[in-house]
Design a protein around this motif. Sequence first.
Motif, short mmCIF file in Angstrom:
data_model
loop_
_atom_site.label_atom_id
_atom_site.label_comp_id
_atom_site.label_asym_id
_atom_site.label_seq_id
_atom_site.Cartn_x
_atom_site.Cartn_y
_atom_site.Cartn_z
N GLN A 2 -0.21 9.64 -2.94
CA GLN A 2 0.33 9.75 -3.99
C GLN A 2 -0.08 11.05 -4.55
O GLN A 2 0.62 11.62 -5.21
CB GLN A 2 -0.69 8.69 -5.02
CG GLN A 2 -0.52 9.11 -6.44
CD GLN A 2 -1.70 7.75 -7.29
OE1 GLN A 2 -2.51 7.07 -6.38
NE2 GLN A 2 -1.04 8.25 -8.45
N ALA A 54 4.14 4.59 -3.81
CA ALA A 54 2.75 5.50 -4.16
C ALA A 54 2.95 6.93 -4.84
O ALA A 54 2.84 7.33 -5.15
CB ALA A 54 2.03 5.82 -3.15
N GLY A 58 2.70 9.19 -7.77
CA GLY A 58 2.38 10.33 -7.85
C GLY A 58 2.68 11.36 -8.53
O GLY A 58 2.40 12.28 -9.31
#
Length: 100
Positions: A2, A54, A58
């Motif tokens: 992320q 992720a 992010g």
Amino acid sequence: MQQAGSVSATILLGPLFDRIGFYRSLAPLLIASAVGVLVMGMAGASLPVLNAAALFAGAGIMGGQTAAIIVAGAFYPTFIRATGVGWGLGIGRVGASSAR
């Protein structure tokens, strides 16, 4: 992953904001972050899917946050811009901490 998505989004989205504008890029970035978080919740034990989601989440979250700050900076008049953006970020952090 992320954080890697966040860093890459911060570096790569500047030219995109210049080209298409931060107003038109805000909604797709926030939708991308929502999709990434949704896929993270549904990934189960699949590590490659979880990593990709992720990274995607992010990038969308940080890109959306950056675009939101730019929009707030463009919204407020110059003499109160720092106060308006600061209050907006502060309210967002209070909302995030109370959601836990």
